[in-house]
Scaffold this motif. Structure first.
Motif, PDB file in Angstrom:
ATOM      1  N   ALA A 193      65.446  24.518  42.020  1.00  0.00           N
ATOM      2  CA  ALA A 193      66.047  24.273  40.277  1.00  0.00           C
ATOM      3  C   ALA A 193      65.500  26.076  40.088  1.00  0.00           C
ATOM      4  CB  ALA A 193      65.558  23.298  40.486  1.00  0.00           C
ATOM      5  N   GLY A 194      63.956  26.319  40.339  1.00  0.00           N
ATOM      6  CA  GLY A 194      63.704  27.379  39.718  1.00  0.00           C
ATOM      7  C   GLY A 194      61.769  27.320  40.307  1.00  0.00           C
ATOM      8  N   SER A 195      61.786  28.119  40.227  1.00  0.00           N
ATOM      9  CA  SER A 195      59.981  28.295  40.247  1.00  0.00           C
ATOM     10  C   SER A 195      58.825  27.018  40.061  1.00  0.00           C
ATOM     11  CB  SER A 195      59.215  29.581  39.505  1.00  0.00           C
ATOM     12  OG  SER A 195      57.704  30.169  40.533  1.00  0.00           O
ATOM     13  N   ILE A 196      57.646  27.111  40.156  1.00  0.00           N
ATOM     14  CA  ILE A 196      57.320  26.349  39.445  1.00  0.00           C
ATOM     15  C   ILE A 196      55.269  26.718  39.431  1.00  0.00           C
ATOM     16  CG2 ILE A 196      57.348  24.333  40.733  1.00  0.00           C
ATOM     17  CD1 ILE A 196      55.454  24.688  42.936  1.00  0.00           C
ATOM     18  N   VAL A 197      55.031  26.407  38.709  1.00  0.00           N
ATOM     19  CA  VAL A 197      53.260  26.732  38.339  1.00  0.00           C
ATOM     20  C   VAL A 197      52.536  26.102  38.684  1.00  0.00           C
ATOM     21  CG1 VAL A 197      51.957  27.456  36.277  1.00  0.00           C
ATOM     22  CG2 VAL A 197      54.038  27.651  36.029  1.00  0.00           C
ATOM     23  N   GLN A 198      52.190  26.070  40.263  1.00  0.00           N
ATOM     24  CA  GLN A 198      51.505  25.422  40.656  1.00  0.00           C
ATOM     25  C   GLN A 198      49.554  25.995  41.026  1.00  0.00           C
ATOM     26  OE1 GLN A 198      52.055  24.463  45.429  1.00  0.00           O
ATOM     27  NE2 GLN A 198      50.564  25.806  45.582  1.00  0.00           N
ATOM     28  N   ASN A 199      49.806  27.236  40.208  1.00  0.00           N
ATOM     29  CA  ASN A 199      47.994  27.715  40.078  1.00  0.00           C
ATOM     30  C   ASN A 199      48.222  28.305  39.120  1.00  0.00           C
ATOM     31  OD1 ASN A 199      47.840  26.851  43.354  1.00  0.00           O
ATOM     32  ND2 ASN A 199      49.171  28.229  43.514  1.00  0.00           N
ATOM     33  N   PHE A 200      46.528  27.944  38.276  1.00  0.00           N
ATOM     34  CA  PHE A 200      46.984  28.888  37.131  1.00  0.00           C
ATOM     35  C   PHE A 200      45.495  28.810  37.016  1.00  0.00           C
ATOM     36  CE2 PHE A 200      45.667  29.095  32.446  1.00  0.00           C
ATOM     37  CZ  PHE A 200      45.984  29.553  32.238  1.00  0.00           C
ATOM     38  N   ALA A 201      45.170  30.565  35.810  1.00  0.00           N
ATOM     39  CA  ALA A 201      43.872  30.839  36.513  1.00  0.00           C
ATOM     40  C   ALA A 201      43.560  31.898  34.898  1.00  0.00           C
ATOM     41  CB  ALA A 201      43.180  31.910  37.233  1.00  0.00           C
ATOM     42  N   GLN A 202      42.864  31.687  33.590  1.00  0.00           N
ATOM     43  CA  GLN A 202      42.573  32.026  33.363  1.00  0.00           C
ATOM     44  C   GLN A 202      41.057  33.031  32.975  1.00  0.00           C
ATOM     45  OE1 GLN A 202      42.366  29.940  29.304  1.00  0.00           O
ATOM     46  NE2 GLN A 202      41.011  31.286  28.489  1.00  0.00           N
ATOM     47  N   ILE A 203      41.374  34.286  33.147  1.00  0.00           N
ATOM     48  CA  ILE A 203      39.815  34.749  33.593  1.00  0.00           C
ATOM     49  C   ILE A 203      38.547  35.503  32.249  1.00  0.00           C
ATOM     50  CG2 ILE A 203      38.932  36.918  34.809  1.00  0.00           C
ATOM     51  CD1 ILE A 203      40.675  35.187  36.417  1.00  0.00           C
ATOM     52  N   LYS A 204      38.228  35.201  31.684  1.00  0.00           N
ATOM     53  CA  LYS A 204      37.116  34.387  31.127  1.00  0.00           C
ATOM     54  C   LYS A 204      36.212  36.332  30.505  1.00  0.00           C
ATOM     55  CE  LYS A 204      36.661  31.457  28.258  1.00  0.00           C
ATOM     56  NZ  LYS A 204      37.480  31.666  27.341  1.00  0.00           N
ATOM     57  N   PHE A 205      35.623  36.577  31.667  1.00  0.00           N
ATOM     58  CA  PHE A 205      35.082  37.720  32.187  1.00  0.00           C
ATOM     59  C   PHE A 205      35.018  38.274  32.904  1.00  0.00           C
ATOM     60  CE2 PHE A 205      30.593  38.993  31.767  1.00  0.00           C
ATOM     61  CZ  PHE A 205      30.559  39.736  30.388  1.00  0.00           C
ATOM     62  N   GLY A 206      34.526  39.427  33.368  1.00  0.00           N
ATOM     63  CA  GLY A 206      34.476  40.201  35.064  1.00  0.00           C
ATOM     64  C   GLY A 206      33.478  39.803  35.615  1.00  0.00           C
ATOM     65  N   ASN A 207      33.328  39.807  36.448  1.00  0.00           N
ATOM     66  CA  ASN A 207      31.849  39.550  37.067  1.00  0.00           C
ATOM     67  C   ASN A 207      30.655  39.206  36.603  1.00  0.00           C
ATOM     68  OD1 ASN A 207      30.105  37.944  39.868  1.00  0.00           O
ATOM     69  ND2 ASN A 207      29.872  40.427  40.613  1.00  0.00           N
ATOM     70  N   ALA A 208      29.652  38.110  36.773  1.00  0.00           N
ATOM     71  CA  ALA A 208      28.873  38.560  35.510  1.00  0.00           C
ATOM     72  C   ALA A 208      27.626  37.690  36.512  1.00  0.00           C
ATOM     73  CB  ALA A 208      28.731  37.094  34.319  1.00  0.00           C
ATOM     74  N   MET A 209      27.519  37.845  37.991  1.00  0.00           N
ATOM     75  CA  MET A 209      26.597  37.668  38.682  1.00  0.00           C
ATOM     76  C   MET A 209      26.469  38.486  40.276  1.00  0.00           C
ATOM     77  SD  MET A 209      25.801  34.577  37.363  1.00  0.00           S
ATOM     78  CE  MET A 209      24.397  34.010  38.872  1.00  0.00           C
ATOM     79  N   GLY A 210      25.544  39.355  40.012  1.00  0.00           N
ATOM     80  CA  GLY A 210      25.574  40.271  40.846  1.00  0.00           C
ATOM     81  C   GLY A 210      25.585  41.479  40.728  1.00  0.00           C
ATOM     82  N   PRO A 211      26.041  42.393  41.285  1.00  0.00           N
ATOM     83  CA  PRO A 211      26.851  43.690  41.253  1.00  0.00           C
ATOM     84  C   PRO A 211      28.239  43.273  40.185  1.00  0.00           C
ATOM     85  CG  PRO A 211      26.040  43.257  43.739  1.00  0.00           C
ATOM     86  CD  PRO A 211      25.881  42.198  42.916  1.00  0.00           C
ATOM     87  N   LYS A 212      28.306  44.209  39.888  1.00  0.00           N
ATOM     88  CA  LYS A 212      28.949  44.256  39.523  1.00  0.00           C
ATOM     89  C   LYS A 212      30.150  44.463  39.964  1.00  0.00           C
ATOM     90  CE  LYS A 212      30.997  46.908  34.601  1.00  0.00           C
ATOM     91  NZ  LYS A 212      30.833  47.922  33.717  1.00  0.00           N
ATOM     92  N   ARG A 213      31.326  43.651  39.758  1.00  0.00           N
ATOM     93  CA  ARG A 213      32.726  43.842  39.841  1.00  0.00           C
ATOM     94  C   ARG A 213      33.537  44.614  39.607  1.00  0.00           C
ATOM     95  NH1 ARG A 213      37.385  39.811  40.013  1.00  0.00           N
ATOM     96  NH2 ARG A 213      38.588  40.216  42.293  1.00  0.00           N
TER      97      ARG A 213
END
Length: 226
Positions: A193-213
């Protein structure tokens, strides 16, 4: 992958909602505001004029022998990344080739999971808010997973992906892009019938812990992708 205009050839009655809002060129002021917001959230940003420059920047970023995985993306296709990625013109370790070469479906699933933790993961996004958030959705997890698992992330997007607000980012990635992707899915997988949105992410910040990603966002001053 089908370009946006080709979706209307596949389904002449296709009428995606809010196309007049989500398929436009933002002003220079909005682009610059978005870049500042992204940089304030630990992201590196490159603004380039066209697809050719974007691809050349990617070539320079990824060292030889790096493990590389690319998510399915119309934008990556449009800049020429896919054809280069599957060619013999580089010295990267193409994890996608290894996945396709594996004929055992169970082993292929394991390879896909491991590939998300590659040295360099490339993808586009459904939206980027001018407040600096990234919005990404998929049906299988092979796009969203790379945003958290990979050692380095390279996001490539036309500036048409920039939206005014968080709510518009959610709408663009889970509704507008979903409608476009559903046309492609119906062609690629007859009977669905179509695709689905099974997974969704909102990335609000880069790596804030440890070495900068290392998260690099390449913005192209064109309307690209869905």
């Amino acid at each position: 992958m089908y370009k946006y205009r080709e979706l209307f050839e596949l389904e002449p009655d296709f009428k995606p909602e809010n196309a007049e809002k989500f398929r436009v060129m933002p002003s220079d002021d909005i682009i610059n505001e978005t870049i500042k917001s992204l940089e304030s959230k630990n992201h590196q940003v490159l603004l380039v004029d066209n697809e050719e420059v974007a691809l050349e920047e990617i070539k320079k970023m990824i060292p030889d022998k790096s493990t590389v995985m690319g998510a399915g993306s119309v934008t990556l296709d449009e800049i020429g990344f896919k054809s280069y990625y599957f060619s013999d013109k580089h010295k990267w370790d193409n994890l996608h080739k290894k996945i396709f070469a594996e004929t055992d479906s169970g082993k292929q699933i394991i390879l896909r999971k491991h590939a998300l933790a590659c040295d360099y993961f490339l993808s586009s996004v459904g939206a980027i808010s001018k407040q600096g958030d990234l919005f990404v959705a998929d049906a299988s997890g092979t796009r969203v997973g790379g945003f958290t698992a990979a050692n380095n992330l390279i996001v490539v997007a036309g500036v048409n992906k920039i939206v005014e607000s968080e709510s518009d980012g959610i709408k663009r990635s889970t509704l507008f892009c979903y409608q476009c992707e559903s046309v492609r899915a119906r062609k690629a997988y007859p009977g669905v019938a179509g695709s689905i949105v099974q997974n969704f992410a909102q990335i609000k910040f880069g790596n804030a812990m440890g070495p900068k990603r290392n998260t690099t966002i390449i913005l192209i001053k064109k309307i690209l992708g869905y």
